[in-house]
Design a protein around this motif. Structure first.
Motif, mmCIF file in Angstrom:
data_model
loop_
_atom_site.group_PDB
_atom_site.id
_atom_site.type_symbol
_atom_site.label_atom_id
_atom_site.label_comp_id
_atom_site.label_asym_id
_atom_site.label_seq_id
_atom_site.Cartn_x
_atom_site.Cartn_y
_atom_site.Cartn_z
ATOM 1 N N ILE A 85 44.714 39.713 47.474
ATOM 2 C CA ILE A 85 43.467 40.322 47.929
ATOM 3 C C ILE A 85 42.539 40.687 46.784
ATOM 4 O O ILE A 85 41.338 40.881 46.990
ATOM 5 N N ILE A 86 43.075 40.756 45.555
ATOM 6 C CA ILE A 86 42.258 41.212 44.431
ATOM 7 C C ILE A 86 41.055 40.303 44.194
ATOM 8 O O ILE A 86 39.913 40.772 44.085
ATOM 9 N N GLY A 87 41.294 38.973 44.114
ATOM 10 C CA GLY A 87 40.209 38.029 43.860
ATOM 11 C C GLY A 87 39.106 38.098 44.909
ATOM 12 O O GLY A 87 37.927 38.321 44.575
ATOM 13 N N PRO A 88 39.438 37.902 46.211
ATOM 14 C CA PRO A 88 38.410 38.011 47.243
ATOM 15 C C PRO A 88 37.719 39.368 47.271
ATOM 16 O O PRO A 88 36.513 39.454 47.518
ATOM 17 N N ALA A 89 38.474 40.443 47.021
ATOM 18 C CA ALA A 89 37.875 41.784 47.035
ATOM 19 C C ALA A 89 36.821 41.911 45.945
ATOM 20 O O ALA A 89 35.742 42.488 46.177
ATOM 21 N N LEU A 90 37.092 41.376 44.755
ATOM 22 C CA LEU A 90 36.108 41.430 43.668
ATOM 23 C C LEU A 90 34.831 40.694 44.050
ATOM 24 O O LEU A 90 33.722 41.154 43.754
ATOM 25 N N VAL A 91 34.998 39.548 44.730
ATOM 26 C CA VAL A 91 33.828 38.769 45.157
ATOM 27 C C VAL A 91 33.004 39.551 46.168
ATOM 28 O O VAL A 91 31.778 39.675 46.047
ATOM 29 N N PHE A 92 33.660 40.117 47.180
ATOM 30 C CA PHE A 92 32.945 40.832 48.229
ATOM 31 C C PHE A 92 32.332 42.134 47.732
ATOM 32 O O PHE A 92 31.347 42.620 48.286
ATOM 33 N N LEU A 93 32.917 42.715 46.689
ATOM 34 C CA LEU A 93 32.380 43.950 46.115
ATOM 35 C C LEU A 93 31.392 43.673 44.985
ATOM 36 O O LEU A 93 30.920 44.609 44.325
ATOM 37 N N HIS A 94 31.095 42.369 44.767
ATOM 38 C CA HIS A 94 30.121 41.939 43.756
ATOM 39 C C HIS A 94 30.503 42.408 42.357
ATOM 40 O O HIS A 94 29.673 42.853 41.568
ATOM 41 N N LEU A 95 31.793 42.308 42.051
ATOM 42 C CA LEU A 95 32.300 42.642 40.732
ATOM 43 C C LEU A 95 32.668 41.356 39.992
ATOM 44 O O LEU A 95 32.971 40.344 40.625
ATOM 45 N N PRO A 96 32.635 41.361 38.650
ATOM 46 C CA PRO A 96 32.933 40.129 37.889
ATOM 47 C C PRO A 96 34.327 39.605 38.220
ATOM 48 O O PRO A 96 35.320 40.339 38.121
ATOM 49 N N PRO A 97 34.438 38.321 38.604
ATOM 50 C CA PRO A 97 35.758 37.759 38.947
ATOM 51 C C PRO A 97 36.709 37.696 37.755
ATOM 52 O O PRO A 97 37.915 37.578 37.936
ATOM 53 N N GLN A 98 36.153 37.793 36.523
ATOM 54 C CA GLN A 98 37.011 37.752 35.346
ATOM 55 C C GLN A 98 37.974 38.938 35.297
ATOM 56 O O GLN A 98 38.997 38.896 34.600
ATOM 57 N N TRP A 99 37.663 39.984 36.047
ATOM 58 C CA TRP A 99 38.534 41.157 36.057
ATOM 59 C C TRP A 99 39.868 40.889 36.735
ATOM 60 O O TRP A 99 40.810 41.663 36.583
ATOM 61 N N GLU A 100 39.964 39.798 37.501
ATOM 62 C CA GLU A 100 41.200 39.525 38.241
ATOM 63 C C GLU A 100 42.395 39.400 37.301
ATOM 64 O O GLU A 100 43.442 40.023 37.518
ATOM 65 N N LYS A 101 42.253 38.596 36.238
ATOM 66 C CA LYS A 101 43.368 38.408 35.304
ATOM 67 C C LYS A 101 43.705 39.714 34.586
ATOM 68 O O LYS A 101 44.879 40.025 34.354
ATOM 69 N N ALA A 102 42.675 40.474 34.226
ATOM 70 C CA ALA A 102 42.915 41.750 33.549
ATOM 71 C C ALA A 102 43.674 42.707 34.454
ATOM 72 O O ALA A 102 44.597 43.403 34.015
ATOM 73 N N LEU A 103 43.311 42.732 35.721
ATOM 74 C CA LEU A 103 43.995 43.605 36.669
ATOM 75 C C LEU A 103 45.450 43.168 36.868
ATOM 76 O O LEU A 103 46.348 43.999 36.987
ATOM 77 N N GLN A 104 45.677 41.853 36.906
ATOM 78 C CA GLN A 104 47.055 41.363 37.044
ATOM 79 C C GLN A 104 47.906 41.793 35.850
ATOM 80 O O GLN A 104 49.044 42.235 36.010
#
Length: 319
Positions: free
Chosen positions: A274-293
């Motif tokens: 859910i992290i990736g889609p959530a970042l997109v829908f919340l208009h946050l940079p998708p690059q944060w996905e790897k950092a969050l993982q």
């Protein structure tokens, strides 16, 4: 109370997942459209299988960081067989067999020769990726028949079928770990290989079987991912090992081996999906996905270390 504390990690993941859903409900209600949810679940099904396979390896006190290259090799071979006219069932079995064979190579080097799993799987990861790059030179497997995508069904029917396959395999592995002797042997080897050997269990055989099983699961995950698209990308699966390890560890699988449940893995896979889609829908940079993982892995490992210290303190507390 003991049950709650024993599964605190799993419940924490569920709580965090619910919190993210709550934020999305307030800030991006469009996320909950039926088509979006179905698409997210279908896209997360391969990750669930990959995470389940990685969980088996970690429970046995090993690690495998080559699953991304295994995933890519299985996907590419699957696509080429489908394009060559193989029936879907035969190509699917071939993908599973290729995955099991790659797992067997890792298992032989680790269980048979006694090499460290982190070194072996790092080597096979690099070898697999470089071999695939030399072989395909980045070229997609194209011109796949229409009967391949979504298993030849409509998109909605294909998504439901894909999710159902992943859940059935997941439930079978849950049953095997909980109720079959082989599942208990995996926990025993992960907890204390020497004690397991003295109890009549063969740790090398269990370790080898775990890597073969994980490879077969990766081969099936490659199939579920490939039917999502009209072409097969030879670079698919890049970063999958990070996602799968993060989902397994955050879901309560102890990185030190011998502890954790696949139900926690399900919660972890849902959270990571859910992290990736959530970042997109919340208009946050998708690059944060790897950092969050990466942050999730670090926090989960720290929590596991803290739990081991607490257990030792309780065990040796005087009086």
């Amino acid at each position: 109370m003991n049950t709650i504390s024993r599964h605190l990690r799993e419940w924490s993941v569920v709580a965090l997942f619910a919190a993210i859903l709550g934020v999305l409900a307030l800030r991006a209600p469009g996320f909950f459209q039926k088509g979006q949810l179905l698409s997210m679940m279908a896209g997360g099904a391969p990750l669930l299988l990959a995470t389940t396979g990685v969980a088996l390896v970690i429970i046995s006190r090993q690690i495998d960081i080559s699953i991304g290259s295994q995933f890519a090799l299985c996907s590419t071979i699957l696509g080429l067989l489908i394009r060559a006219g193989w029936p879907l069932t035969a190509a699917a079995l071939a993908s599973i067999l290729v995955g099991a064979s790659l797992g067997a190579i890792n298992g032989f080097l680790i269980a048979g020769i006694g090499l460290p799993s982190i070194v072996v799987t790092l080597a096979t990861m690099v070898t697999g990726r470089e071999a695939l790059r030399w072989w395909r030179e980045g070229e997609f497997v194209r011109d796949l028949p229409d009967s391949f995508q979504w298993f030849g069904l409509s998109q909605v029917q294909g998504q439901i079928t894909l999710i159902a396959i992943a859940l059935v395999i997941f439930l079978l592995l849950v049953f095997a770990l909980k109720f079959l002797s082989a599942g208990r042997y995996v926990y025993a080897v992960g907890s204390d290989a020497e004690a397991a050997r003295l109890a009549g269990i063969r740790p090398q055989l269990i370790t080898f079987a775990v890597f073969v099983s994980m490879g077969a699961v990766i081969g099936l995950a490659a199939l579920l991912n490939a039917v999502l698209f009209s072409d097969v990308d030879p670079k698919t699966g890049t970063g999958l090992e990070l996602q799968a390890i993060a989902a397994a560890v955050v879901g309560g699988i102890a990185i030190s081996g011998g502890r954790g449940t696949l139900w926690g893995v399900l919660a972890g896979a849902l959270l990571l999906s859910i992290i990736g889609p959530a970042l997109v829908f919340l208009h946050l940079p998708p690059q944060w996905e790897k950092a969050l993982q990466g942050a999730i892995i670090l926090l989960a490992v720290a929590a596991d270390a803290s739990e081991r210290v607490r257990r030792k303190t309780v065990r040796y507390e005087p009086g």
